[in-house]
Scaffold this active site. Structure first.
Site, mmCIF file in Angstrom:
data_model
loop_
_atom_site.group_PDB
_atom_site.id
_atom_site.type_symbol
_atom_site.label_atom_id
_atom_site.label_comp_id
_atom_site.label_asym_id
_atom_site.label_seq_id
_atom_site.Cartn_x
_atom_site.Cartn_y
_atom_site.Cartn_z
ATOM 1 N N ASN A 147 0.838 -1.197 0.000
ATOM 2 C CA ASN A 147 0.000 0.000 0.000
ATOM 3 C C ASN A 147 0.877 1.252 0.000
ATOM 4 O OD1 ASN A 147 -2.489 1.637 0.346
ATOM 5 N ND2 ASN A 147 -3.374 -0.331 0.925
ATOM 6 N N ARG A 148 0.324 2.382 0.449
ATOM 7 C CA ARG A 148 0.997 3.659 0.249
ATOM 8 C C ARG A 148 1.707 4.165 1.502
ATOM 9 N NH1 ARG A 148 -3.319 3.185 -2.967
ATOM 10 N NH2 ARG A 148 -3.071 3.896 -5.123
ATOM 11 N N HIS A 179 3.425 0.015 -2.716
ATOM 12 C CA HIS A 179 3.780 -1.401 -2.809
ATOM 13 C C HIS A 179 5.290 -1.637 -2.880
ATOM 14 C CE1 HIS A 179 -0.348 -2.295 -2.872
ATOM 15 N NE2 HIS A 179 -0.583 -2.205 -4.158
ATOM 16 N N HIS A 215 -1.612 -9.721 -3.772
ATOM 17 C CA HIS A 215 -2.452 -8.824 -4.568
ATOM 18 C C HIS A 215 -3.225 -9.584 -5.650
ATOM 19 C CE1 HIS A 215 -3.804 -5.086 -6.345
ATOM 20 N NE2 HIS A 215 -3.057 -4.357 -5.526
ATOM 21 N N ALA A 216 -3.806 -10.731 -5.302
ATOM 22 C CA ALA A 216 -4.607 -11.480 -6.272
ATOM 23 C C ALA A 216 -5.903 -10.744 -6.583
ATOM 24 C CB ALA A 216 -4.913 -12.875 -5.739
ATOM 25 N N TYR A 217 -6.298 -10.812 -7.850
ATOM 26 C CA TYR A 217 -7.579 -10.266 -8.326
ATOM 27 C C TYR A 217 -8.521 -11.451 -8.561
ATOM 28 C CZ TYR A 217 -5.505 -5.672 -9.624
ATOM 29 O OH TYR A 217 -4.892 -4.442 -9.629
ATOM 30 N N ASP A 255 -11.596 1.159 -2.660
ATOM 31 C CA ASP A 255 -10.144 0.979 -2.562
ATOM 32 C C ASP A 255 -9.811 1.365 -1.126
ATOM 33 O OD1 ASP A 255 -7.520 0.492 -3.048
ATOM 34 O OD2 ASP A 255 -7.284 1.958 -4.660
ATOM 35 N N GLN A 274 -7.436 -4.595 2.634
ATOM 36 C CA GLN A 274 -7.747 -3.631 1.588
ATOM 37 C C GLN A 274 -8.737 -4.279 0.627
ATOM 38 O OE1 GLN A 274 -6.265 -0.617 1.703
ATOM 39 N NE2 GLN A 274 -6.951 0.332 -0.209
ATOM 40 N N GLU A 303 -6.789 -7.756 0.171
ATOM 41 C CA GLU A 303 -5.373 -7.786 0.559
ATOM 42 C C GLU A 303 -5.254 -7.612 2.069
ATOM 43 O OE1 GLU A 303 -3.493 -4.663 -2.003
ATOM 44 O OE2 GLU A 303 -5.509 -4.716 -2.882
#
Length: 368
Positions: free
Chosen positions: A93-94, A119, A195-197, A267, A307, A334
């Site tokens: 993340n940020r 990331h 980070h799987a979609y 998000d 997330q 996440e």
């Protein structure tokens, strides 16, 4: 237990991979794709970015489908910007303004999301080659363990760090991830995430607005227009962020501002119910395909946050098998420490001191 045969795909590292990985020993390693299989349930992982590239399982009629988004080639993962299936770090993340203060010292990271670090920076853990430490592709408990040594100063982070991740088929239709990282010589922030979609109807089969999501989280961390947390942790009750009961993703998705003009969707970091201690596994989420597949997924983890991302920024992305991914084509869950925790003392700490071990466990339980 006997070793499985050689990986399905094993190729010499191309110049593009070497350039992306840096001119070091890691850049001369081999990159492969490794399959874990248990009956009609199979998973593939590559040691490029410790990336989950596919999860294939049946639906209620026995039809198989791959339920995670991704690419056909390693080169596409090298050049991609969506973190499909990647293991992201050193800090997921940020990090606001790509800086933080630790023990009185200011550290400057590599910005790669405007002025912020995202990331792990431009060369985070998703953009390096991991070493395959162990691999058993079949049997009762197929698994692969990957290792990466992150050096002092990499992307601006302090201290040497040894990182391991194990992907394992731990049950009939159960995928577990175990991540650990040991700080060797300096205190450092660590926050790893997968980070799987996910699209439980099958990758490339439309959007996930009809999926239902239930999050076991009664609070979330609001953000500003750059998706940086404000520092508050507020109740979801009475807001479109309230997903404590099973809710179609599309019910409120356009009421959630995604951080850029004209972009809407979740998000959002949620504070998982059950306390901030990263010890015992807790149920984090339940996702169900609203279509005819009957697939469902439970997520359990031991991290304080998750997330929830609804693929807001996907647009005309060429994926596996010629599929094209559009906005809301998948969702991410996440599990993580809170974003920008290094700059918010009230958030659960992500600092790991020399000799300490960071541990992050996840379990995905599938049914249909």
């Amino acid at each position: 237990m006997a070793r499985a045969p050689a990986p399905l795909l094993l190729l010499a590292l191309l110049a593009a991979l070497a350039a992306a990985a840096g001119a070091n020993a890691a850049g001369r390693k081999m990159v492969g794709v490794y399959e874990l299989r248990k009956g009609d349930f199979s998973v593939k992982v590559t040691n490029w970015g410790a990336t989950l590239t596919s999860v294939v399982l049946p639906d209620c009629k026995g039809n198989l489908a791959d339920v995670v988004l991704g690419y056909d080639t390693i080169a596409d993962y090298v050049n991609g910007s969506y973190y499909f299936g990647a293991l992201v770090g050193r800090v997921a993340n940020r990090v606001a303004n790509a800086r933080f203060v630790l023990d009185g010292k200011v550290y400057h990271l590599v910005p790669n999301d405007g002025k912020n670090a995202l990331h792990g920076g431009k060369r985070g853990f998703s953009k390096v080659i991991w070493t395959v430490k162990d691999y058993v592709g079949g049997g009762d408990s197929p698994y692969i363990t990957l290792y990466y040594h992150s050096f002092d100063g990499e992307e601006g982070f302090p201290g040497d760090l040894d990182v391991y991740v194990t992907y394992r088929l731990s049950g009939r239709y159960e995928l577990s991830l175990h991540m650990n990282a040991t700080a060797l010589d300096k205190a450092t922030p660590v926050n790893l995430a997968n980070h799987a979609y996910w699209n439980l109807a099958g990758q490339g089969r439309g959007d996930i607005l009809g999926h239902t999501v239930q999050l076991f989280a009664s609070r979330y961390t609001p953000v500003d227009g750059a998706l940086i947390p404000t520092g508050a942790v507020v109740p979801v009750a009475g807001t479109p962020y309230d997903l404590r009961a099973p809710t179609p993703v599309g019910a409120h998705v356009r009421a959630i501002y995604g951080g850029k003009a004209g972009i809407y969707g979740y998000d959002t970091n949620y504070a998982v119910d059950g306390g901030a201690g990263a010890a015992a596994l807790r149920k984090v989420a339940v996702v169900r395909d609203g279509g005819g597949s009957g697939r469902a997924m439970e997520l359990w983890a031991n991290q304080p946050g998750v997330q929830f991302y609804t693929g807001n920024f996907l647009k005309d992305v060429k994926g596996k098998g010629g599929k094209v991914y559009g906005q809301y084509g998948a969702l991410c869950l996440e599990t993580q420490g809170f974003p920008d925790a290094v700059n918010h003392p009230n958030f659960p700490s992500q600092i790991v001191r020399p000799g300490q071990v960071y541990r992050h466990d996840m379990v995905f339980k599938f049914s249909f």
